[in-house]
Design a protein around this motif. Structure first.
Motif, PDB file in Angstrom:
ATOM      1  N   LYS A 115       0.830  -1.209   0.000  1.00  9.05           N
ATOM      2  CA  LYS A 115       0.000   0.000   0.000  1.00  9.05           C
ATOM      3  C   LYS A 115       0.866   1.261   0.000  1.00  9.05           C
ATOM      4  O   LYS A 115       0.603   2.221  -0.737  1.00  9.05           O
ATOM      5  CB  LYS A 115      -0.920  -0.017   1.220  1.00  9.05           C
ATOM      6  CG  LYS A 115      -2.115   0.914   1.115  1.00  9.05           C
ATOM      7  CD  LYS A 115      -3.083   0.667   2.264  1.00  9.05           C
ATOM      8  CE  LYS A 115      -4.275   1.625   2.175  1.00  9.05           C
ATOM      9  NZ  LYS A 115      -5.185   1.459   3.327  1.00  9.05           N
ATOM     10  N   LYS A 116       1.914   1.264   0.833  1.00  8.22           N
ATOM     11  CA  LYS A 116       2.815   2.425   0.884  1.00  8.22           C
ATOM     12  C   LYS A 116       3.568   2.580  -0.433  1.00  8.22           C
ATOM     13  O   LYS A 116       3.742   3.698  -0.946  1.00  8.22           O
ATOM     14  CB  LYS A 116       3.804   2.290   2.047  1.00  8.22           C
ATOM     15  CG  LYS A 116       3.213   2.626   3.397  1.00  8.22           C
ATOM     16  CD  LYS A 116       4.284   2.600   4.476  1.00  8.22           C
ATOM     17  CE  LYS A 116       3.676   2.837   5.853  1.00  8.22           C
ATOM     18  NZ  LYS A 116       4.698   2.790   6.923  1.00  8.22           N
ATOM     19  N   LEU A 117       4.035   1.473  -0.978  1.00  7.92           N
ATOM     20  CA  LEU A 117       4.750   1.530  -2.256  1.00  7.92           C
ATOM     21  C   LEU A 117       3.873   2.106  -3.362  1.00  7.92           C
ATOM     22  O   LEU A 117       4.313   2.933  -4.159  1.00  7.92           O
ATOM     23  CB  LEU A 117       5.242   0.138  -2.654  1.00  7.92           C
ATOM     24  CG  LEU A 117       6.559  -0.328  -2.042  1.00  7.92           C
ATOM     25  CD1 LEU A 117       6.761  -1.819  -2.289  1.00  7.92           C
ATOM     26  CD2 LEU A 117       7.740   0.457  -2.598  1.00  7.92           C
ATOM     27  N   LYS A 118       2.613   1.675  -3.393  1.00  7.75           N
ATOM     28  CA  LYS A 118       1.691   2.187  -4.413  1.00  7.75           C
ATOM     29  C   LYS A 118       1.442   3.676  -4.228  1.00  7.75           C
ATOM     30  O   LYS A 118       1.374   4.439  -5.197  1.00  7.75           O
ATOM     31  CB  LYS A 118       0.370   1.410  -4.363  1.00  7.75           C
ATOM     32  CG  LYS A 118       0.451   0.031  -4.994  1.00  7.75           C
ATOM     33  CD  LYS A 118      -0.898  -0.679  -4.952  1.00  7.75           C
ATOM     34  CE  LYS A 118      -0.834  -2.013  -5.693  1.00  7.75           C
ATOM     35  NZ  LYS A 118      -2.098  -2.764  -5.579  1.00  7.75           N
ATOM     36  N   LEU A 119       1.298   4.105  -2.970  1.00 11.94           N
ATOM     37  CA  LEU A 119       1.091   5.531  -2.683  1.00 11.94           C
ATOM     38  C   LEU A 119       2.282   6.356  -3.195  1.00 11.94           C
ATOM     39  O   LEU A 119       2.099   7.397  -3.843  1.00 11.94           O
ATOM     40  CB  LEU A 119       0.902   5.750  -1.184  1.00 11.94           C
ATOM     41  CG  LEU A 119       0.846   7.208  -0.715  1.00 11.94           C
ATOM     42  CD1 LEU A 119      -0.382   7.912  -1.276  1.00 11.94           C
ATOM     43  CD2 LEU A 119       0.841   7.296   0.814  1.00 11.94           C
ATOM     44  N   LEU A 120       3.497   5.889  -2.894  1.00 10.67           N
ATOM     45  CA  LEU A 120       4.695   6.603  -3.343  1.00 10.67           C
ATOM     46  C   LEU A 120       4.746   6.672  -4.860  1.00 10.67           C
ATOM     47  O   LEU A 120       5.026   7.722  -5.451  1.00 10.67           O
ATOM     48  CB  LEU A 120       5.952   5.921  -2.798  1.00 10.67           C
ATOM     49  CG  LEU A 120       6.150   5.950  -1.281  1.00 10.67           C
ATOM     50  CD1 LEU A 120       7.405   5.177  -0.889  1.00 10.67           C
ATOM     51  CD2 LEU A 120       6.232   7.374  -0.761  1.00 10.67           C
ATOM     52  N   LYS A 121       4.475   5.549  -5.505  1.00  7.12           N
ATOM     53  CA  LYS A 121       4.522   5.494  -6.971  1.00  7.12           C
ATOM     54  C   LYS A 121       3.498   6.457  -7.581  1.00  7.12           C
ATOM     55  O   LYS A 121       3.822   7.215  -8.499  1.00  7.12           O
ATOM     56  CB  LYS A 121       4.238   4.060  -7.445  1.00  7.12           C
ATOM     57  CG  LYS A 121       4.473   3.844  -8.934  1.00  7.12           C
ATOM     58  CD  LYS A 121       5.959   3.668  -9.215  1.00  7.12           C
ATOM     59  CE  LYS A 121       6.253   3.294 -10.647  1.00  7.12           C
ATOM     60  NZ  LYS A 121       5.970   4.340 -11.625  1.00  7.12           N
ATOM     61  N   GLU A 122       2.292   6.441  -7.049  1.00 11.43           N
ATOM     62  CA  GLU A 122       1.233   7.309  -7.578  1.00 11.43           C
ATOM     63  C   GLU A 122       1.544   8.784  -7.323  1.00 11.43           C
ATOM     64  O   GLU A 122       1.086   9.660  -8.067  1.00 11.43           O
ATOM     65  CB  GLU A 122      -0.114   6.928  -6.949  1.00 11.43           C
ATOM     66  CG  GLU A 122      -0.671   5.610  -7.490  1.00 11.43           C
ATOM     67  CD  GLU A 122      -1.784   5.041  -6.618  1.00 11.43           C
ATOM     68  OE1 GLU A 122      -2.220   5.739  -5.666  1.00 11.43           O
ATOM     69  OE2 GLU A 122      -2.213   3.888  -6.877  1.00 11.43           O
TER      70      GLU A 122
END
Length: 380
Positions: free
Chosen positions: A104-111
């Motif tokens: 979830k954190k990785l996706k937030l950073l990527k987005e």
């Protein structure tokens, strides 16, 4: 105009035994109030020192990824609110611990436009990781990097360390072999430095820290240089190696002696000819922001002599060295007019060499870099 910004998140789930960076335990801290103070500092910085479009953003710590999802989201929104940058062109780096990044954190950073991750791995030896106070283990690194690649991160850096307590050359060779198998784009490899106010410093003072010899540490460094080259990673700075095109553009800002913003508790900045140091303790940082708008506890106008000295000892960290032409463009004097004696002396010692365009460290000079840098300080 300034094109680089550093943001400091000082919170950690665990304090490593060697770390002297400005940091506090995450649990029980006024994290939301701190993020609010950071946002106010961003606003005041931009109002007083208008920025160009940023080319590099670096979020370090502490451990920025220890923030909860809502806090991460709030922090990232603050950056977007006050700074201009092209998400397709900016280098946007986040430091991370391998065991603190959920999908979830990785996706937030990527987005949010983060396109470069820097993992504090240090070693792949689980016993050694425990000994130096790290909370992750080898399997966490393998799992998290695989997950980051699946989500779409294609610029990943790994920090490694050598000269650690009871670390052997074979230990370090094994760590490098595992690191190369991950096929990431960038490595930093640092020797352990015993810093005051750390667990390791206290142990060292009591003669309870069994370290490798200087010869063993030098052998580890030479092995790193040799193996990085062999595996396609070019050494572009004393401790940094990259596949072509993946050099850290943000860190090159420092080594090229260019100006940058530094935001957050304990952050340093170089703005309009002044080097500033922010208050480190959270309460003091937040109080200064509230009272004056700026958290500076030191502000130093850099003299011309200091700028030229910094150009040398920072620029010589790069394997290409210091550009003769750029030195003249910046300071309207030749390198030899200012540092002729020092250059001649270090060349005679076999620590510096000259190309048509640059002055740079020799292979031996890389092993004795601090001695070379010292030769250019306080001589003008």
């Amino acid at each position: 105009m300034i094109k680089a910004a550093y943001f400091h998140i000082p919170f950690c789930a665990q304090i490593c035994h060697y770390c002297d960076f400005n940091k506090v335990f995450f649990k029980g801290q006024p994290v939301d109030e701190y993020l609010q103070a950071m946002e106010k500092e961003m606003k005041n910085i931009i109002e007083n020192f208008p920025a160009a479009e940023l080319k590099t953003i670096f979020v370090g710590g502490g451990t920025p990824t220890v923030l909860e999802i809502k806090q991460l989201d709030r922090f990232l929104n603050s950056i977007y609110k006050y700074f201009r940058f092209n998400v397709n062109e900016v280098e946007f780096t986040f430091e991370a611990n391998p065991n603190e990044l959920s999908k979830k954190k990785l996706k937030l950073l990527k987005e949010a436009g983060v396109n470069r991750l820097s993992f504090g791995v240090q070693t792949f030896d689980d016993k050694l990781l425990q000994k130096i106070g790290r909370t992750h283990r080898k399997h966490d690194v393998l799992q998290t990097i695989e997950m980051a690649k699946e989500i779409g991160f294609s610029n990943i850096s790994i920090d490694l360390m050598y000269g650690l307590p009871e670390q052997t050359i074979d230990h370090f060779r094994e760590t490098l072999n595992i690191a190369f198998s991950l096929d990431v784009e960038h490595f930093s490899a640092y020797s352990l430095i015993i810093e005051p106010k750390t667990v390791f410093y206290n142990l060292w003072k009591k003669d309870m820290l069994p370290l490798p010899t200087q010869e063993e540490e030098a052998e580890m460094y030479e092995w790193a240089m040799e193996q990085m080259e062999r595996h396609g990673y070019k050494q572009y700075e004393i401790s940094n190696y990259a596949k072509p095109g993946f050099e850290s553009r943000h860190n090159l800002t420092y080594w090229n002696n260019e100006e940058y913003f530094g935001i957050g508790a304990g952050a340093h900045s170089y703005v309009h000819g002044k080097r500033n140091v922010n208050a480190g303790p959270l309460k003091k940082y937040m109080n200064l922001i509230q009272e004056t708008g700026f958290p500076y506890i030191e502000s130093h106008e850099v003299t011309l002599a200091e700028k030229m000295e910094e150009e040398m000892f920072l620029g010589l960290r790069k394997t290409e060295g210091v550009s003769k032409e750029k030195f003249v463009q910046k300071y309207h004097r030749s390198l030899y007019d200012v540092f002729g004696n020092q250059i001649a002396e270090q060349k005679q010692r076999g620590l510096l060499e000259e190309t048509d365009t640059h002055i740079r460290l020799t292979h031996r000079g890389k092993l004795l870099g601090n001695e070379v840098f010292q030769a250019f300080i306080g001589v003008i």
